[in-house]
Design an enzyme around this catalytic site. Sequence first.
Site, PDB file in Angstrom:
ATOM      1  CD  GLU A  18     -15.693  10.324  -6.421  1.00 11.58           C
ATOM      2  OE1 GLU A  18     -16.195  11.457  -6.416  1.00 11.58           O
ATOM      3  OE2 GLU A  18     -15.153   9.805  -5.425  1.00 11.58           O
ATOM      4  CD  GLU A  34     -10.711   9.372  -5.234  1.00  2.00           C
ATOM      5  OE1 GLU A  34     -11.308  10.051  -4.378  1.00  2.00           O
ATOM      6  OE2 GLU A  34     -10.709   9.629  -6.453  1.00  2.00           O
TER       7      GLU A  34
HETATM    8  O1  AHR Z   1      -9.623  12.959  -3.239  1.00  2.00           O
HETATM    9  C1  AHR Z   1     -10.412  14.109  -3.402  1.00  2.00           C
HETATM   10  C2  AHR Z   1     -11.629  13.873  -4.275  1.00  2.00           C
HETATM   11  O2  AHR Z   1     -12.506  12.990  -3.635  1.00  2.00           O
HETATM   12  C3  AHR Z   1     -11.387  13.229  -5.616  1.00  2.00           C
HETATM   13  O3  AHR Z   1     -10.994  14.127  -6.583  1.00  2.00           O
HETATM   14  C4  AHR Z   1     -12.721  12.643  -5.948  1.00  2.00           C
HETATM   15  O4  AHR Z   1     -12.628  11.517  -6.783  1.00  2.00           O
HETATM   16  C5  AHR Z   1     -13.326  12.325  -4.583  1.00  2.00           C
HETATM   17  O5  AHR Z   1     -14.615  12.789  -4.456  1.00  2.00           O
END
Ligand code: AHR
Length: 538
Positions: free
Chosen positions: A203, A337
């Site tokens: 991110e 994710e």
């Molecule tokens: O999964 C939790 C968080 O969500 C992670 O650390 C981040 O990459 C995302 O914003």
Amino acid sequence: MVTNRRNFLKGVAACGLAASVSRSQSTAADSSAHIEILPEEPIGVIAPEIYGHFIEHLGGVIYDGVWVGAASKIPNDGGIRRAVIDALKAIHAPVVRWPGGCFADSYNWRDGVGSATDRKERTNFWGGVEPNSFGTQEFLRFCALTGAKPYLAANVRGLPAWDFQQWVEYCNAPAGSTTGAKERAAQGHPEPYDVRYWGVGNESWGCGGNFTPEEYATEFRRFTAWVPQYGGQHLDLVVSGPSDYDVDWTRRVLRSLAEKNQIDNAYGLSLHDYTWNLSAGLTTDWNLGKRDALKFDELEWYELLAQGALMDSIIRDQWAVMAESDRRHHIKLVVDEWGAWYRPGTEIGPKYALSQMLTLRDALLSGITLDIFHQHADKVAMANAAQLINCLHSLMLASEDHFVLTPVYHVFQMYMAHMGARSVRTEFAAPPASYDRRGQPGALWGLKGSASISGKKVTLTVVNPHTSRALEAEVVVRGAAVESGTGQVLTNADLHAHNDFQHPDVVHPEPAAVTVARGRLLHRFPPASVTALHLTLA
Ligand code: AHR
């Protein structure tokens, strides 16, 4: 960390949620539906890595989740919780991402190698003190014990490219060849770990550095212009990609890479997409609008699933923009994710930040998402549910000697046969699931899923999102006759059903009878269910 959901409403509209469809009656009788599997229309081989996982140094994910310590009375293998190892082996977990997430860009891998006295105590990105008891050696042993491949995320915000190269050397250099290899041997592992997947930041538009796309592309090029590779081993480097519909990030990062002919240096583009259920709230504000994991009404049930189904258009949109700089589509999507993210309130305990309960609704969300990945088997090379244990879309919950598998885990188990099979286009015709959207008509499709083929074996997975209506469907494989079949179904009379430490087996798959006649089957898909059918062709 994501701070808003850009263009969410645009996406909802694109999905047809606001379509003018009349509301169904909850007492509606079974309706007819038709599913046609098209073996002659292959999409691609389903990468097993689509069934990947993610663990981060956050709340109780690592400590008390995966890692209990070798001295613990909890059954463990050198400190790693035995129940987690067994559960991951049982679903053939293909890959695990670590150490973050946002944590990755605050992490120095050197803090977590060596003997216990070498480990550094640091301030954790998510709060509290990071003891670094679980580091590279422990993670790679965890992967070896479970059979999963490791996927490491490098710190781009806080460390120079030099440290990334040293980490690769520590993991991969041939036995005895370099200082990194000797350090590794001194710590008990002379042979290289051969880590293939490396994420370059996380991110990077947010917690990973607040870079502009062009700034990040410069960092990616700096980090990857040269990375040590040994004995012809190939590294798969993942570009820190967008959140959901943010195609601007994708367009500009890939354009910057293309300008320096660096497209072929990247294996994947990371994509993060969480399902927040914002539209069912009174506001679409990311912080105020999230809904509860356990207390939800029918509207919130449908809206969460509908938002999850937007993964399809997100993949399509991102893929189209990727082609602007990568016409051959060398770079694939790595959805590292994904999952539901609810408001705080259902944590398993105060120290388990971001843990939440997972219900039957999350099982359906898992089925919908995995089916979408199969439908895009030509585009998605890997995906990682966030996160494996004691977190958001978790497959397991653990606290001290308590351990439970969530409904999400059961869907991963039910869908296993898709891994490595050939995804084929499948048509679903069914009356939509209509619902009341605060006085407006709302509708979600009636049945959706995916099919894959391996030799004479066909796997068909199907989600029925309707809260009360079963659907009877004729299932046909075009050009082939079904000889026999078996099935599993996951459902419950209570939409809120979930497994917790006191009640670990409330939601679990049951066998589903499969009736084959004249080469096809007629199958009843219960309301609020996920079904897996395993068919054998004549
Ligand atoms: O999964 C939790 C968080 O969500 C992670 O650390 C981040 O990459 C995302 O914003």
